[in-house]
Write an enzyme that holds these catalytic residues in place. Structure first.
Site, PDB file in Angstrom:
ATOM      1  N   HIS A   1      -8.355  46.598   5.628  1.00 47.90           N
ATOM      2  CA  HIS A   1      -9.380  46.886   4.820  1.00 47.90           C
ATOM      3  C   HIS A   1      -9.492  45.979   3.627  1.00 47.90           C
ATOM      4  CE1 HIS A   1      -8.515  50.534   6.764  1.00 47.90           C
ATOM      5  NE2 HIS A   1      -9.673  50.958   7.144  1.00 47.90           N
TER       6      HIS A   1
ATOM      7  N   ASP B   1      -7.279  47.691   0.824  1.00 48.26           N
ATOM      8  CA  ASP B   1      -5.628  47.441   0.981  1.00 48.26           C
ATOM      9  C   ASP B   1      -5.184  46.156   0.413  1.00 48.26           C
ATOM     10  OD1 ASP B   1      -6.183  49.585   3.154  1.00 48.26           O
ATOM     11  OD2 ASP B   1      -6.114  48.054   4.771  1.00 48.26           O
TER      12      ASP B   1
ATOM     13  N   GLU C   1     -15.404  52.553  15.698  1.00 43.04           N
ATOM     14  CA  GLU C   1     -14.372  53.245  16.025  1.00 43.04           C
ATOM     15  C   GLU C   1     -14.558  54.608  15.966  1.00 43.04           C
ATOM     16  OE1 GLU C   1     -10.763  51.990  14.050  1.00 43.04           O
ATOM     17  OE2 GLU C   1      -9.917  54.121  14.068  1.00 43.04           O
TER      18      GLU C   1
ATOM     19  N   HIS D   1      -7.542  59.883  17.503  1.00 42.66           N
ATOM     20  CA  HIS D   1      -8.921  60.298  17.517  1.00 42.66           C
ATOM     21  C   HIS D   1      -9.456  60.877  18.787  1.00 42.66           C
ATOM     22  CE1 HIS D   1      -9.743  57.065  14.178  1.00 42.66           C
ATOM     23  NE2 HIS D   1      -8.640  57.640  13.993  1.00 42.66           N
TER      24      HIS D   1
ATOM     25  N   ASP E   1      -6.468  51.275  18.917  1.00 44.50           N
ATOM     26  CA  ASP E   1      -5.616  51.712  17.665  1.00 44.50           C
ATOM     27  C   ASP E   1      -4.614  52.482  18.495  1.00 44.50           C
ATOM     28  OD1 ASP E   1      -6.975  50.234  15.586  1.00 44.50           O
ATOM     29  OD2 ASP E   1      -7.526  51.893  14.537  1.00 44.50           O
TER      30      ASP E   1
ATOM     31  N   ASP F   1      -5.039  64.198  12.066  1.00 40.23           N
ATOM     32  CA  ASP F   1      -4.921  62.758  12.591  1.00 40.23           C
ATOM     33  C   ASP F   1      -3.360  62.136  12.027  1.00 40.23           C
ATOM     34  OD1 ASP F   1      -5.523  60.384  13.610  1.00 40.23           O
ATOM     35  OD2 ASP F   1      -6.771  59.678  11.874  1.00 40.23           O
TER      36      ASP F   1
ATOM     37  N   ASP G   1      -1.325  60.121  13.091  1.00 42.76           N
ATOM     38  CA  ASP G   1      -1.256  58.733  13.042  1.00 42.76           C
ATOM     39  C   ASP G   1       0.402  58.486  13.081  1.00 42.76           C
ATOM     40  OD1 ASP G   1      -3.669  57.862  12.776  1.00 42.76           O
ATOM     41  OD2 ASP G   1      -3.829  57.719  10.768  1.00 42.76           O
TER      42      ASP G   1
ATOM     43  N   ASP H   1      -2.363  51.420  14.252  1.00 42.85           N
ATOM     44  CA  ASP H   1      -3.020  52.239  13.222  1.00 42.85           C
ATOM     45  C   ASP H   1      -1.953  53.459  13.028  1.00 42.85           C
ATOM     46  OD1 ASP H   1      -4.444  53.400  11.544  1.00 42.85           O
ATOM     47  OD2 ASP H   1      -6.327  53.195  12.755  1.00 42.85           O
TER      48      ASP H   1
HETATM   49  C1  XLS Z   1      -8.948  56.403  10.462  1.00 41.20           C
HETATM   50  C2  XLS Z   1      -9.258  55.251  11.092  1.00 41.20           C
HETATM   51  C3  XLS Z   1      -9.024  53.899  10.355  1.00 41.20           C
HETATM   52  C4  XLS Z   1      -9.622  52.820  11.057  1.00 41.20           C
HETATM   53  C5  XLS Z   1     -10.048  51.740  10.356  1.00 41.20           C
HETATM   54  O1  XLS Z   1      -8.848  57.551  10.884  1.00 41.20           O
HETATM   55  O2  XLS Z   1      -8.318  55.166  12.204  1.00 41.20           O
HETATM   56  O3  XLS Z   1      -7.884  53.522   9.924  1.00 41.20           O
HETATM   57  O4  XLS Z   1      -8.732  52.475  12.052  1.00 41.20           O
HETATM   58  O5  XLS Z   1     -10.939  51.931   9.119  1.00 41.20           O
HETATM   59 NI    NI Z   2      -8.224  53.640  13.557  1.00 41.37          NI
HETATM   60 NI    NI Z   3      -6.967  57.260  12.739  1.00 36.67          NI
END
Ligand code: XLS
Ligand code: NI
Ligand code: NI
Length: 437
Positions: free
Chosen positions: A101, A104, A232, A271, A296, A307, A309, A339
């Site tokens: 992004h 970032d 997404e 997600h 992702d 979430d 991750d 991700d």
């Molecule tokens: C957040 C999203 C984000 C997207 C990119 O939950 O996964 O990281 O992949 O904005």
């Molecule tokens: Ni993502």
């Molecule tokens: Ni995410």
């Protein structure tokens, strides 16, 4: 030249399943050919800049836990140190791609123009590093959710000035992605949703979001960006409800705004789980609608409801994801973007390597299992058989609309149609998976 951040560790090598070296691949062998294609070209791994280099280890109850030489992330000098170390890590891992992004990679400026100039300065550095290393950009995206100006939405904000600011930000990020030869551009609408319906006009916000995505597609064609535009899906978090809830909901949105041929999806494991689906459900759904773009890769904690991750660690789950990807003809402009982030107690530089090495190995095992399932062909055969009566002439006429409801009703009585149920053979089919994973 090494920055020393990773203690001068060399590149990670494939050493095979027997290796006990934790800094080696045991399954990811980039040159190994699977179904006629190199593993690296199937998987197209990408490192996510935000989780590995911008996130500081905070959670809703506590702040930064990591120490990095590029903190605090508020000036160009720090952004450059961060870029050096990021590209060093991509090389150590042998990751062919990365994703970012705007927020970032550059410090926020005092106004939009300064933020854009900061972005452009870093993009020039990235362009040079890409050339030097051969590492490529899988996708770029705009962070339209962290800054307080986006608290009530980006394109769906009740304030048209925020809509305009978001449009300008997206333009600058599309330009950056285009300049770096990015293969996709992603839109994730973390704040495109609502906290309460008591202050929300759903139809108005849908119109705004549809207009924004149409402008993105128009601009893509205007600048000659050849990559894919990807949305997404995520059902909630940070918003209570997000409009891009899941693959099927996104398809409805795309259809409504005339974009189903222009935009595909970037699907994320975590997600899918938040939406009450499995990852393979989301992938298979997108594939069946012709909008599967990229993934992702991560995993959610199945108890927490967040979430989380995490890096993936479940081969059977990942195998089913790649099974549906391979059946769709494999990833095209898309890839496998991690991700995924460390746990906040994993504070060492080496932890960043362990997370990615494990994730890459799990995906490699999943891909090999998926290819074996397809090469074996039993599932395809059983599915084909299950629907085979639809190949009959009368069945085809029913499907093609040659008979009406009353035509069919009289046929059922005349021919005394009396269907015999057949087993769906679920347990047999589930057991079969164990032969491959
Ligand atoms: C957040 C999203 C984000 C997207 C990119 O939950 O996964 O990281 O992949 O904005
Ligand atoms: Ni993502
Ligand atoms: Ni995410």
């Amino acid at each position: 030249m090494s920055t020393g951040f990773f203690n001068d560790i060399g590149t990670i090598k494939y050493e095979g399943p027997g290796s006990d070296n934790p800094l080696a691949f045991r399954h990811y062998n980039p040159d190994e050919v699977i179904m006629g294609k190199r593993m690296e070209d199937h998987l197209r791994f990408a490192v996510a800049y935000w989780h590995s280099f911008a996130w500081e280890g905070g959670d809703p109850f506590g702040g930064r836990t990591f120490n990095r030489p590029w903190y605090p992330q508020d000036n160009m000098g720090k952004s450059k140190i961060k870029a050096d170390i990021a590209f060093e890590m991509f090389q150590i891992l042998g990751a062919p791609y990365y994703c970012f992004h705007d927020a970032d990679i550059r410090p926020e400026g005092d106004n939009f123009a300064q933020s854009r100039r900061n972005l452009e300065e870093i993009i020039d550095i990235f362009a040079h590093k890409q050339e030097e290393t051969g590492i490529r950009l899988l996708w770029g995206t705009a962070n339209l959710f962290s800054h307080k100006r986006f608290m009530s939405g980006a394109s769906t904000n009740p304030d048209p000035d925020v809509f305009a600011y978001s449009a300008a930000t997206i333009k600058s990020c599309m330009d950056a992605t285009h300049k770096l030869g990015g293969e996709n551009y992603v839109l994730w609408g973390g704040r495109e949703g609502y906290e309460t319906l008591l202050n929300t006009n759903l139809a108005q916000e849908d119109a705004q979001m549809g207009r924004m995505l149409n402008m993105v597609v128009e601009y893509k064609h205007k600048i000659g960006f050849k990559g894919s535009i990807l949305v997404e899906p995520k059902p909630q978090e940070p918003s209570k409800h997000q409009y891009d809830y899941d693959a099927a909901t996104c398809y409805g949105f795309l259809k409504r705004h005339g974009l189903e041929k222009e935009v595909k999806l970037n699907l994320e494991q975590g997600h899918a789980i938040l939406a009450g689906h499995s990852f393979e459900h989301e992938i298979a759904t997108a594939a069946s609608l012709g909008i599967l773009g990229s993934i992702d890769m991560n995993r959610n904690d199945y108890q927490s409801g967040w979430d989380t991750d995490q890096f993936p660690n479940n081969v059977p789950e990942v195998a089913l994801a790649y099974y549906h990807i391979l059946k769709d003809g494999g990833l095209k402009t898309g890839g496998t973007n991690f991700d995924a982030k460390l746990r906040r107690q994993s504070i060492d530089a080496e932890d960043l390597l362990h997370g990615h090495i494990g994730g890459m190995d799990i995906c490699a095992r999943g891909l090999k299992a998926a290819a074996a399932i397809i090469e074996d062909g039993t599932y395809d055969q059983i599915v084909a058989e299950r629907y085979s009566n639809w190949n009959g002439e009368e069945a085809q006429k029913m499907l093609q609309g040659e008979y009406s409801l009353d035509d069919i009703a009289s046929y059922v009585e005349q021919a005394d149609v009396n269907p015999e149920p057949k087993s769906g053979r679920q347990e047999y089919l589930e057991n079969l998976i164990n032969r491959f994973v």
